[in-house]
Design a protein around this motif. Structure first.
Motif, short mmCIF file in Angstrom:
data_model
loop_
_atom_site.label_atom_id
_atom_site.label_comp_id
_atom_site.label_asym_id
_atom_site.label_seq_id
_atom_site.Cartn_x
_atom_site.Cartn_y
_atom_site.Cartn_z
N GLU A 25 1.23 -81.59 21.84
CA GLU A 25 1.95 -82.58 21.04
C GLU A 25 2.60 -81.80 19.91
N GLU A 26 3.91 -81.60 20.04
CA GLU A 26 4.61 -80.64 19.19
C GLU A 26 5.32 -81.30 18.02
N GLU A 27 5.44 -80.55 16.97
CA GLU A 27 6.21 -80.94 15.80
C GLU A 27 7.00 -79.72 15.33
N PHE A 28 8.12 -79.99 14.67
CA PHE A 28 8.89 -78.91 14.07
C PHE A 28 8.86 -79.09 12.56
N ASP A 29 8.25 -78.11 11.90
CA ASP A 29 8.15 -78.12 10.45
C ASP A 29 9.49 -77.66 9.88
N TRP B 133 9.98 -74.41 12.11
CA TRP B 133 8.81 -73.66 12.57
C TRP B 133 8.03 -74.56 13.50
N LEU B 134 7.87 -74.10 14.75
CA LEU B 134 7.18 -74.91 15.75
C LEU B 134 5.69 -74.97 15.45
N THR B 135 5.17 -76.19 15.40
CA THR B 135 3.74 -76.42 15.22
C THR B 135 3.29 -77.46 16.25
#
Length: 258
Positions: free
Chosen positions: A194-198, A210-212
């Protein structure tokens, strides 16, 4: 090189100086004649990428006093395998081993992994191939407890082979003082990121990302790699390059597609 001892190709994605590959080299030296072709810098997450729009360099490399022959390549893990098979090795190797990766390559991680893509490339060349990973991202991870299992699995594959078109995805729990519960042959767990981009800003106020994210296991089966690792077993998943969803063929044939 000796024709009596097996020829073993060693590669990885963390780079040729990574502690994981140095561990793997030392174990494979006990089983055969070792040639190392590995990236000259970290290539994690490259998957099955190959270099097609730039030159490749592959130079002799020396790191320690071991008997192995080593080359550091400027490309991806798959580039390393292709260079080894087509340029460097005197013959097709009897075994390809990739790793030991710093961090897990279980479940869906297999499709992003440069470590496993090197093993997959080996299987495409009809070379018995194994990808090894330790579930510890620390550069100074302790590989000692994993050593006898790495050697045992590799020796079994050398002696007995692997079904055609298949490679092995071996994941090893983070080292514990109590040792491992054993080894389990498993299926790949159904899991995902389950990805988020900071979103951040650089000193010039330009946005960058920044991929988190977090890894989520949706699979509660007790026959999966994730279950095995959570219960301190070393997991072995046979992996194939055939991405065909065979179970979907009949459904698609029932559609009016013409």
């Amino acid at each position: 090189m000796s024709k009596e001892r097996p020829l073993i190709l060693v590669c990885n994605d963390d780079g040729i100086t990574a502690p994981g590959i140095r561990t793997l080299i030392s174990e494979m030296n006990q089983l055969g004649e070792v040639v190392v072709v590995a990236p000259d810098s970290p290539q994690s997450g490259m998957g099955h990428a190959i270099t097609i729009n730039a030159t490749l360099r592959c130079d002799p490399f020396r790191f320690d006093d071991g008997p192995q022959v080593e080359y550091a390549a400027s490309g991806t893990p798959v580039d390393c395998v292709k260079l080894a098979v087509n340029v460097i090795l005197p013959r097709k190797p009897d075994l390809l081993v990739s790793g030991v990766n710093h961090g897990s390559n279980s479940s869906i991680n297999v499709i992003y992994s440069g470590t496993m893509s090197a093993a997959m490339e080996g299987s495409l060349e009809s070379i018995p191939s194994i990808g090894f990973s330790l579930c510890d991202f620390d550069w100074d991870a302790d590989f000692e407890a994993a050593r006898p299992y790495i050697r045992k699995i590799a020796s079994e594959v050398l002696a007995n082979g692997i079904p055609q078109g298949t490679c092995l995805n071996v994941n090893i729990p983070k080292n514990t003082k109590d040792g491992y519960a054993g080894v389990k042959v498993c299926r790949q767990a159904r899991a995902n990121w389950e990805e988020e981009f900071d979103e951040r800003k650089d000193p010039r106020e330009r946005k960058y990302y920044w991929l988190t994210g977090k890894f989520v296991n949706y699979d509660h089966g007790v026959d999966t790699d994730e279950w095995a690792l959570e219960n301190n077993f070393i997991s072995i998943v046979p992996v194939t390059s055939d991405f065909t969803a065979h179970h979907a063929i009949s459904t698609l044939n029932s559609l009016n597609l013409e």
